[in-house]
Design a protein around this motif. Structure first.
Motif, mmCIF file in Angstrom:
data_model
loop_
_atom_site.group_PDB
_atom_site.id
_atom_site.type_symbol
_atom_site.label_atom_id
_atom_site.label_comp_id
_atom_site.label_asym_id
_atom_site.label_seq_id
_atom_site.Cartn_x
_atom_site.Cartn_y
_atom_site.Cartn_z
ATOM 1 N N LEU A 187 -41.981 -50.695 1.178
ATOM 2 C CA LEU A 187 -41.703 -51.980 0.547
ATOM 3 C C LEU A 187 -40.484 -52.599 1.219
ATOM 4 O O LEU A 187 -39.409 -51.989 1.264
ATOM 5 C CB LEU A 187 -41.431 -51.805 -0.950
ATOM 6 C CG LEU A 187 -42.627 -51.521 -1.853
ATOM 7 C CD1 LEU A 187 -42.146 -51.200 -3.271
ATOM 8 C CD2 LEU A 187 -43.586 -52.712 -1.878
ATOM 9 N N CYS A 188 -40.649 -53.817 1.747
ATOM 10 C CA CYS A 188 -39.538 -54.556 2.351
ATOM 11 C C CYS A 188 -39.219 -55.752 1.461
ATOM 12 O O CYS A 188 -40.062 -56.641 1.281
ATOM 13 C CB CYS A 188 -39.897 -55.022 3.760
ATOM 14 S SG CYS A 188 -40.004 -53.680 4.958
ATOM 15 N N PHE B 61 -38.021 -47.895 -10.145
ATOM 16 C CA PHE B 61 -37.699 -47.403 -8.813
ATOM 17 C C PHE B 61 -37.639 -45.880 -8.776
ATOM 18 O O PHE B 61 -37.972 -45.274 -7.749
ATOM 19 C CB PHE B 61 -36.390 -48.031 -8.323
ATOM 20 C CG PHE B 61 -36.608 -49.342 -7.619
ATOM 21 C CD1 PHE B 61 -36.355 -49.473 -6.275
ATOM 22 C CD2 PHE B 61 -37.099 -50.441 -8.313
ATOM 23 C CE1 PHE B 61 -36.575 -50.667 -5.620
ATOM 24 C CE2 PHE B 61 -37.319 -51.646 -7.678
ATOM 25 C CZ PHE B 61 -37.055 -51.769 -6.320
ATOM 26 N N VAL C 162 -38.016 -47.919 0.728
ATOM 27 C CA VAL C 162 -37.560 -49.293 0.476
ATOM 28 C C VAL C 162 -36.595 -49.727 1.576
ATOM 29 O O VAL C 162 -35.663 -49.003 1.919
ATOM 30 C CB VAL C 162 -36.860 -49.393 -0.898
ATOM 31 C CG1 VAL C 162 -36.149 -50.733 -1.057
ATOM 32 C CG2 VAL C 162 -37.887 -49.197 -2.021
ATOM 33 N N ALA D 72 -34.364 -53.335 2.291
ATOM 34 C CA ALA D 72 -34.011 -54.560 1.573
ATOM 35 C C ALA D 72 -32.884 -55.295 2.271
ATOM 36 O O ALA D 72 -32.065 -54.705 2.974
ATOM 37 C CB ALA D 72 -33.601 -54.234 0.132
#
Length: 391
Positions: free
Chosen positions: A157-158, A177, A187, A189
């Motif tokens: 997930l970006c 999370f 992740v 971010a």
């Protein structure tokens, strides 16, 4: 400017792709960005071919689509092996964080991956929780099936513009999370706020602290210390007030939106407030676009404009009309909108029927508009455009 790297360089990872852009002149040499690209390259190597649960993902993808995946209630499997540690890039606006993450995402050799603005991700989560509760009235905990659905869709997930303003988001993030990390989700971010400062000064933050500790444990933090604000460079060369609001002005706003976002059109976005929401017709990252009536022709108020001003650093506004007693409700909302944008140092690119001090020249309340006209003039100045956005 953003250039495009060659397919070969992209296949070799984000660092060669970044260097190719610098060599082509599409990007300037920037030591902070180069360091971030090296860090992303290391993560790219560790993630090549990563998929913590291929068998379950295959079942989910053939199991009747999103709703079937979401409503399936299976016991939580043991956590997959040691997932690679993710990355949280923090720095001031305009330092190239989103550009670097996009390079990484495009290169990432991960079968199931998703790149999404964090606010949009949370809106999606709330919608899924609402749907689950309607379909499962006798059950009380939507987090495990929500995490299972998300992990079934993406092992990477970006998130762009990771930020937490809403107490309802803060209440679910920790458990969500924790469940995602337990399922091996990685992740990456970008954010303007360090993890330790997320939700700072907000009521209920003590209950949010375990989430901060979880992020610090599972995601490495990289401070992007670039001295150059590339986003301000882009807006510095742009005229920000176009008169009259005709086809030429519309084309100028189209060009400004493309220059600021790298895209010709944005996607609709909904900002959640307590008990209601505000719809933004187009948004890409921190840039929003709407016409005057979408923001001032509807019964919106200070809270709505506050949400707009904290979520977006730039507003592209089409078609500000002449104002007066006949449309004073719209004028009053426009005054509130401008005041809120100004207080949060948001940038405004607009087309209008007249220059600011001629928008509301006659009639009752014209004097009230003088301060707004003065602020609109100041918002076009280079000094104002250099100011950082306040969230």
């Amino acid at each position: 400017m953003d250039g495009s790297s060659t397919p070969t360089k992209t296949a070799e990872g984000p660092l060669p792709a970044y260097r190719a852009r610098v060599a082509s002149g599409a990007l300037r040499t920037d030591p902070a960005q180069a360091l971030a690209a090296e860090t992303l390259q290391d993560l790219w190597r560790r993630l090549r071919g990563y998929d913590p649960n291929v068998e379950e993902a295959a079942k989910a993808s053939g199991g009747g689509g999103f709703m079937a995946r979401f409503f399936r209630r299976k016991p939580v499997d043991e956590a997959p092996g040691h997932a690679p540690q993710g990355l949280y890039m923090v720095g001031e606006v305009g330092r190239g964080k989103s550009m670097l993450m996009d390079l990484f995402f495009d290169c990432a050799d991960v079968p199931r991956k998703r790149r999404i603005h964090f606010h949009q991700f949370m809106q999606d989560c709330h919608a899924r929780i609402h749907a689950w509760r309607k379909a499962n009235p006798g059950e009380t905990d939507p987090i495990p099936p929500l995490a299972e659905a998300i992990a079934g869709e993406a092992a990477l997930l970006c998130f762009d513009e990771f930020q937490v303003h809403d107490i309802t988001d803060a209440m679910i993030l920790g458990r969500l999370f924790e469940a995602l990390f337990a399922r091996g989700v990685v992740v990456v971010a970008t954010s303007n706020t360090a993890p330790a400062d997320l939700f700072k000064g907000k009521p209920g933050r003590d209950a949010f602290l375990p989430f901060i500790h979880l992020i610090q444990q599972k995601v490495a933090v990289l401070h992007l210390q670039s001295a150059q604000d590339y986003r301000r460079d882009r807006i510095h060369g742009l005229p920000t007030w176009h008169v009259p609001a005709d086809g030429r002005a519309e084309r100028a706003l189209d060009s400004a939106f493309l220059e600021l976002t790298g895209q010709r059109h944005g996607e609709p976005r909904t900002l959640a407030l307590l008990g209601r929401s505000i719809s933004v017709p187009q948004a890409v990252g921190g840039v929003a676009r709407a016409d005057f009536d979408a923001l001032c022709g509807k019964p919106l108020g200070p809270a709505d404009y506050l949400a707009l001003s904290t979520h977006f650093h730039t507003l592209v506004l089409d078609g500000v009309p002449r104002l007066g007693p006949d449309n004073f409700d719209k004028a009053r909302r426009f005054i509130t909108l401008v005041d809120t944008l100004y207080e949060h140092r948001c940038k405004l690119v607009a087309s209008a029927a007249a220059v600011p001090d001629q928008l509301y020249e006659q009639g009752e309340n014209a004097a009230m508009f003088q301060r707004t006209a003065s602020r609109l003039e100041e918002m076009q100045s280079q000094d104002y455009l250099r100011l950082p956005h306040l969230t």
